[in-house]
Motif scaffolding. Sequence first.
Motif, PDB file in Angstrom:
ATOM      1  N   ASN A 123       4.081  -1.262  -3.023  1.00 36.65           N
ATOM      2  CA  ASN A 123       4.969  -2.192  -3.734  1.00 36.65           C
ATOM      3  C   ASN A 123       6.345  -1.593  -4.020  1.00 36.65           C
ATOM      4  O   ASN A 123       7.159  -2.189  -4.733  1.00 36.65           O
ATOM      5  N   HIS A 192      -0.233  -1.210 -11.412  1.00 31.52           N
ATOM      6  CA  HIS A 192      -0.692  -2.465 -10.802  1.00 31.52           C
ATOM      7  C   HIS A 192      -2.069  -2.847 -11.336  1.00 31.52           C
ATOM      8  O   HIS A 192      -2.308  -4.019 -11.681  1.00 31.52           O
ATOM      9  N   GLU A 200      -8.916  -8.285 -10.342  1.00 29.63           N
ATOM     10  CA  GLU A 200      -7.922  -8.658  -9.342  1.00 29.63           C
ATOM     11  C   GLU A 200      -7.528  -7.460  -8.479  1.00 29.63           C
ATOM     12  O   GLU A 200      -7.355  -7.579  -7.263  1.00 29.63           O
ATOM     13  N   LYS A 203      -9.642  -6.699  -5.578  1.00 27.08           N
ATOM     14  CA  LYS A 203      -9.495  -7.590  -4.424  1.00 27.08           C
ATOM     15  C   LYS A 203      -8.117  -7.480  -3.781  1.00 27.08           C
ATOM     16  O   LYS A 203      -7.893  -8.023  -2.690  1.00 27.08           O
ATOM     17  N   ASN A 204      -7.183  -6.802  -4.433  1.00 27.71           N
ATOM     18  CA  ASN A 204      -5.801  -6.742  -3.944  1.00 27.71           C
ATOM     19  C   ASN A 204      -5.233  -5.358  -4.242  1.00 27.71           C
ATOM     20  O   ASN A 204      -4.458  -5.180  -5.175  1.00 27.71           O
ATOM     21  N   VAL A 206      -3.326  -1.608  -4.145  1.00 28.14           N
ATOM     22  CA  VAL A 206      -2.005  -1.049  -3.868  1.00 28.14           C
ATOM     23  C   VAL A 206      -2.129   0.465  -3.868  1.00 28.14           C
ATOM     24  O   VAL A 206      -2.464   1.073  -4.886  1.00 28.14           O
ATOM     25  N   LYS A 212      -1.388  -1.250   4.526  1.00 32.22           N
ATOM     26  CA  LYS A 212      -1.352  -2.138   3.369  1.00 32.22           C
ATOM     27  C   LYS A 212      -2.464  -3.178   3.485  1.00 32.22           C
ATOM     28  O   LYS A 212      -2.839  -3.600   4.579  1.00 32.22           O
ATOM     29  N   PHE A 213      -2.955  -3.576   2.341  1.00 35.60           N
ATOM     30  CA  PHE A 213      -3.965  -4.635   2.296  1.00 35.60           C
ATOM     31  C   PHE A 213      -3.370  -5.942   2.795  1.00 35.60           C
ATOM     32  O   PHE A 213      -2.246  -6.311   2.455  1.00 35.60           O
ATOM     33  N   SER A 214      -4.150  -6.672   3.610  1.00 33.99           N
ATOM     34  CA  SER A 214      -3.696  -7.961   4.108  1.00 33.99           C
ATOM     35  C   SER A 214      -4.642  -9.088   3.711  1.00 33.99           C
ATOM     36  O   SER A 214      -4.252 -10.022   3.034  1.00 33.99           O
ATOM     37  N   GLU A 215      -5.928  -8.978   4.117  1.00 31.98           N
ATOM     38  CA  GLU A 215      -6.870 -10.069   3.859  1.00 31.98           C
ATOM     39  C   GLU A 215      -8.285  -9.520   3.807  1.00 31.98           C
ATOM     40  O   GLU A 215      -8.643  -8.629   4.572  1.00 31.98           O
ATOM     41  N   TRP A 216      -9.106 -10.079   2.916  1.00 34.40           N
ATOM     42  CA  TRP A 216     -10.497  -9.646   2.785  1.00 34.40           C
ATOM     43  C   TRP A 216     -11.382 -10.866   2.666  1.00 34.40           C
ATOM     44  O   TRP A 216     -11.343 -11.579   1.654  1.00 34.40           O
TER      45      TRP A 216
END
Length: 525
Positions: A123, A192, A200, A203-204, A206, A212-216
């Motif tokens: 971030n 964060h 949260e 699931k997301n 940082v 970097k995290f994109s989708e799970w």
Amino acid sequence: MKRKNLMVIFSIILLLFIAAGCTPETAGDMTDSNDSDSNDNATEEGSPSARDDIVIGIESDAVTMLANTDVNYVNDVQIRNIYDPLIERDNEGGFIPGLASEWKNIDELTWEFTLREDVTFHNGKPFTAEDVKQNIEYILNEENNSFYRSRWTAFKEVKVIDDYKVQIITHEPLPNLLLRIADDLLIMDMEHVQEVGLDEAAKNPVGTGAYKFSEWERDQYLKLEANEDYWNGAPSIKQVTFKYIPEFSTRLAAFLSGEIDLFKNVPVDSVERVENDGNSKIEMIGSSRINYVALNTFYDGPLQDKKVRQAISYAVNVDELLASVLNGNGTKMTGPLSKINADYAETEGYEYDPEKAIQLLEEAGYKPSDITLQLDTPNGRYPMDTHVAQAIAAQLQQIGITVNVQVNEWGNHLAKIRQREMSDMFILGWGPAFDAQGTVENLFTEEAPYSGFYDPEVQEMISNAIPIFDPEERKQAWAEIQQRLVEEAAWIYLWQQGDLYAVRKNLSFQPRIDEKMLVHTMSWN
């Protein structure tokens, strides 16, 4: 671990594998993938097409995207692409700089770390010593329910000296503190976490890592994208998907059809199919992981009796299991540590002796036919794990003991161990396993989440060994503990795992003894 020793182990495993015959394939009767053009990644001219993505098959979903929370290989292998450690390991298991550029031991209770000054989180927030302090405090805070906490009881406090220098202070001498830092601690952006809350952030995530995290999509896949500003250089592979495929045979079929590009733990009876596929190759390494059967003393059953545990150990023929089930792909263990562990000591194991087993049962007041046990196993987590369980059940049946095999989904298997819901026996592996404390403290103490054996005298021996700084005294203390655990028959000691990877032929991938899959070190040729 010296390169020479590792190569010796590798050569032994390779020779065993070459000499071994093959049994009917775990994957079943599949059509020949050479007839398919779905996985050749080639242009019409026959040269490899440019790729910037990879799909990795893995046996189960991650429990959480939070770092420093769940002690679980399938969790760790994924999130280490999102988060960085202070200390990394090289391919031989040695320590190398990560987010910490250097470190030193000031006294027996104090360690100092100097941090890199060119690192930012995904971030954009700068990484500083305060982040190290907050992540260690996260582990130590009981409210966070970190399964690492039992491994960090010696940690007292973290002092921030300046933005890029931090001191870690322990309650007692901790000679292997660097191992805890390298193998456990990953750095997440705690601001964060505090801002969005644990649920949260789980699931997301940082971190500072290469991706970097994109989708799970739970129980389906995890998608990551390259961190172009990564401090160690932008990755050449830009998109990563971890695809969850629990069954060995299904993972193999997915690989041969081109659905995935890489997976670990190829069934030993299916190696030839991979090697015969023109777009595929096998990569092999002697892993630092050990495989064993816990003889569970937390369960109120016959295995609380030492003589019964010893009898079970004599009744299981490990040599036969290695030859007939694993096709020789493993190195037999006689105690709780593998030979590549720095604190390994020679122990006299339990050679196959069914008559001795029956004698010990009678001394304990049992007839073999009086005993019915349950053996829990995961399905698809370790090489041929359900086959190993069934073979052990058959061997114990030969002396009259009935064994019911219970097959568990991997996440449920771990949960049953942690919640002390296992019954008599369970199959588990442990790794990376580079020193005695990293294995013994975590698997033979009362509060450790994956322990299946507890004896107060053994726990006292472990507690006394941990703070010993003198190398010779320390090694002797751990040697005595290994011998005691063998005498107590705490486990059925099986083998040091040999890792087989199915790899797309034009993927540059080097397997590691610590089993990490760091995608930023991979590339397409």
